[in-house]
Design a protein around this motif. Structure first.
Motif, PDB file in Angstrom:
ATOM      1  N   UNK A   1      41.261 -62.618 -23.083  1.00 56.17           N
ATOM      2  CA  UNK A   1      42.443 -63.431 -23.340  1.00 56.17           C
ATOM      3  C   UNK A   1      42.920 -64.029 -22.024  1.00 56.17           C
ATOM      4  N   UNK A   2      43.158 -65.337 -22.045  1.00 49.15           N
ATOM      5  CA  UNK A   2      43.716 -66.033 -20.880  1.00 49.15           C
ATOM      6  C   UNK A   2      44.789 -66.984 -21.361  1.00 49.15           C
ATOM      7  N   UNK A   3      45.900 -67.031 -20.655  1.00 52.20           N
ATOM      8  CA  UNK A   3      47.022 -67.909 -21.008  1.00 52.20           C
ATOM      9  C   UNK A   3      47.454 -67.723 -22.457  1.00 52.20           C
ATOM     10  N   UNK A   4      47.373 -66.484 -22.947  1.00 52.50           N
ATOM     11  CA  UNK A   4      47.817 -66.167 -24.293  1.00 52.50           C
ATOM     12  C   UNK A   4      46.847 -66.512 -25.405  1.00 52.50           C
ATOM     13  N   UNK A   5      45.687 -67.085 -25.083  1.00 48.31           N
ATOM     14  CA  UNK A   5      44.695 -67.457 -26.095  1.00 48.31           C
ATOM     15  C   UNK A   5      43.402 -66.678 -25.894  1.00 48.31           C
ATOM     16  N   UNK A   6      42.712 -66.412 -27.001  1.00 49.07           N
ATOM     17  CA  UNK A   6      41.381 -65.823 -26.904  1.00 49.07           C
ATOM     18  C   UNK A   6      40.461 -66.896 -26.360  1.00 49.07           C
ATOM     19  N   UNK A   7      39.801 -66.617 -25.244  1.00 44.96           N
ATOM     20  CA  UNK A   7      38.912 -67.595 -24.612  1.00 44.96           C
ATOM     21  C   UNK A   7      37.443 -67.273 -24.837  1.00 44.96           C
ATOM     22  N   UNK A   8      37.120 -65.967 -24.838  1.00 45.08           N
ATOM     23  CA  UNK A   8      35.726 -65.550 -24.997  1.00 45.08           C
ATOM     24  C   UNK A   8      35.686 -64.381 -25.975  1.00 45.08           C
ATOM     25  N   UNK A   9      34.708 -64.416 -26.887  1.00 44.86           N
ATOM     26  CA  UNK A   9      34.473 -63.305 -27.802  1.00 44.86           C
ATOM     27  C   UNK A   9      33.009 -62.895 -27.666  1.00 44.86           C
ATOM     28  N   UNK A  10      32.777 -61.620 -27.399  1.00 41.27           N
ATOM     29  CA  UNK A  10      31.419 -61.072 -27.367  1.00 41.27           C
ATOM     30  C   UNK A  10      31.274 -60.192 -28.596  1.00 41.27           C
ATOM     31  N   UNK A  11      30.333 -60.564 -29.465  1.00 39.68           N
ATOM     32  CA  UNK A  11      30.165 -59.900 -30.743  1.00 39.68           C
ATOM     33  C   UNK A  11      28.797 -59.238 -30.807  1.00 39.68           C
ATOM     34  N   UNK A  12      28.762 -58.006 -31.263  1.00 36.76           N
ATOM     35  CA  UNK A  12      27.488 -57.312 -31.412  1.00 36.76           C
ATOM     36  C   UNK A  12      27.413 -56.708 -32.812  1.00 36.76           C
ATOM     37  N   UNK A  13      26.182 -56.508 -33.273  1.00 37.10           N
ATOM     38  CA  UNK A  13      25.991 -55.936 -34.593  1.00 37.10           C
ATOM     39  C   UNK A  13      24.533 -55.880 -34.958  1.00 37.10           C
ATOM     40  N   UNK A  14      24.289 -55.507 -36.202  1.00 38.51           N
ATOM     41  CA  UNK A  14      22.910 -55.360 -36.657  1.00 38.51           C
ATOM     42  C   UNK A  14      22.678 -56.116 -37.946  1.00 38.51           C
ATOM     43  N   UNK A  15      22.683 -57.373 -38.007  1.00 34.07           N
ATOM     44  CA  UNK A  15      23.029 -58.326 -36.953  1.00 34.07           C
ATOM     45  C   UNK A  15      24.484 -58.798 -37.076  1.00 34.07           C
ATOM     46  N   UNK A  16      24.899 -59.648 -36.150  1.00 35.01           N
ATOM     47  CA  UNK A  16      26.150 -60.384 -36.290  1.00 35.01           C
ATOM     48  C   UNK A  16      25.842 -61.544 -37.226  1.00 35.01           C
ATOM     49  N   UNK A  17      26.746 -61.821 -38.159  1.00 38.95           N
ATOM     50  CA  UNK A  17      26.568 -62.932 -39.106  1.00 38.95           C
ATOM     51  C   UNK A  17      27.719 -63.908 -38.943  1.00 38.95           C
ATOM     52  N   UNK A  18      27.372 -65.192 -38.901  1.00 39.72           N
ATOM     53  CA  UNK A  18      28.382 -66.221 -38.731  1.00 39.72           C
ATOM     54  C   UNK A  18      28.085 -67.376 -39.675  1.00 39.72           C
ATOM     55  N   UNK A  19      29.107 -67.846 -40.381  1.00 37.65           N
ATOM     56  CA  UNK A  19      28.976 -69.041 -41.212  1.00 37.65           C
ATOM     57  C   UNK A  19      30.138 -69.967 -40.888  1.00 37.65           C
ATOM     58  N   UNK A  20      29.895 -71.273 -41.022  1.00 39.33           N
ATOM     59  CA  UNK A  20      30.952 -72.249 -40.804  1.00 39.33           C
ATOM     60  C   UNK A  20      30.608 -73.533 -41.522  1.00 39.33           C
ATOM     61  N   UNK A  21      31.636 -74.140 -42.110  1.00 40.72           N
ATOM     62  CA  UNK A  21      31.461 -75.446 -42.717  1.00 40.72           C
ATOM     63  C   UNK A  21      31.391 -76.489 -41.611  1.00 40.72           C
ATOM     64  N   UNK A  22      30.574 -77.502 -41.813  1.00 39.26           N
ATOM     65  CA  UNK A  22      30.407 -78.567 -40.837  1.00 39.26           C
ATOM     66  C   UNK A  22      31.263 -79.767 -41.221  1.00 39.26           C
ATOM     67  N   UNK A  23      31.516 -80.634 -40.263  1.00 37.37           N
ATOM     68  CA  UNK A  23      32.327 -81.820 -40.530  1.00 37.37           C
ATOM     69  C   UNK A  23      31.731 -82.693 -41.628  1.00 37.37           C
ATOM     70  N   UNK A  24      30.389 -82.653 -41.789  1.00 42.16           N
ATOM     71  CA  UNK A  24      29.761 -83.479 -42.831  1.00 42.16           C
ATOM     72  C   UNK A  24      29.774 -82.807 -44.207  1.00 42.16           C
ATOM     73  N   UNK A  25      30.416 -81.626 -44.308  1.00 46.20           N
ATOM     74  CA  UNK A  25      30.511 -80.919 -45.576  1.00 46.20           C
ATOM     75  C   UNK A  25      29.420 -79.891 -45.793  1.00 46.20           C
ATOM     76  N   UNK A  26      28.376 -79.906 -44.963  1.00 53.67           N
ATOM     77  CA  UNK A  26      27.320 -78.905 -45.051  1.00 53.67           C
ATOM     78  C   UNK A  26      27.796 -77.558 -44.535  1.00 53.67           C
ATOM     79  N   UNK A  27      26.903 -76.610 -44.480  1.00 54.41           N
ATOM     80  CA  UNK A  27      27.239 -75.264 -44.027  1.00 54.41           C
ATOM     81  C   UNK A  27      26.202 -74.807 -43.023  1.00 54.41           C
TER      82      UNK A  27
END
Length: 175
Positions: free
Chosen positions: A72-98
């Motif tokens: 955390x810097x200046x009150x905001x989360x700046x860096x996140x280090x994520x670990x797992x077996x595995x780490x899973x991430x999904x996000x919608x894209x600006x074009x509507x895809x995923x």
């Protein structure tokens, strides 16, 4: 030119940047984090560690990990280090895809809009294509994706889906 450098050039040349830009409005949303336990101080440069079934949601971004270490810097989360077996991430894209991503470790630099996936890393964009490598760098602002392994035996695997699949006419003999 070594094999990794050639692979990186290939990825930069053939993956269109505009097709994989993360939902830009997500960064203006509140970030909700749930975990089994936490050891946090919400002050600058103090450690913030979350463990056990970590779930992070920010707009359309959804991350699942075993552990998350925040800077955390200046009150905001700046860096996140994520670990797992595995780490899973999904996000919608600006074009509507995923975009779907997995890796043993994900380092997310929110200030630089950069995600580094390491350890059996992969990013899939259904209907568009995928990339798999030991290390992938993804710029969420520009959509640039770079892959490479780190040693001469590692390879980058890309798959491109055709944009327009013409249907073969019935009885055309193209079996």
């Amino acid at each position: 030119m070594n094999r990794i450098a050639a692979s990186l050039l290939l990825v930069a040349a053939v993956v269109p940047a505009g097709d994989v830009i993360a939902r830009s409005s997500d960064r203006n949303q509140a970030m909700d984090v749930i975990a089994n336990s936490s050891d946090c101080r919400m002050v600058d440069n103090a450690p913030c560690i979350l463990t056990g079934n970590v779930e992070i949601k920010q707009g359309t971004l959804d991350i699942r990990a075993a552990r998350a270490d925040f800077t955390i810097r200046d009150g905001d989360i700046r860096v996140a280090q994520l670990t797992g077996s595995p780490v899973r991430m999904t996000q919608e894209l600006d074009d509507g895809g995923r975009m779907n991503a997995t890796a043993s470790r994900i380092d997310y630099d929110l200030a630089q809009d950069t995600i580094v996936l390491t350890g059996s890393a992969s990013i899939q964009q259904p209907g568009q294509g995928s990339i798999a490598s030991e290390r992938i760098v993804y710029n969420t602002r520009t959509g640039q994706i770079q892959g490479g392994g780190g040693d001469s035996n590692s390879r980058v695997r890309l798959q491109f889906q055709p944009r327009n699949r013409p249907d073969a006419p019935a009885g055309s003999g193209n079996d």
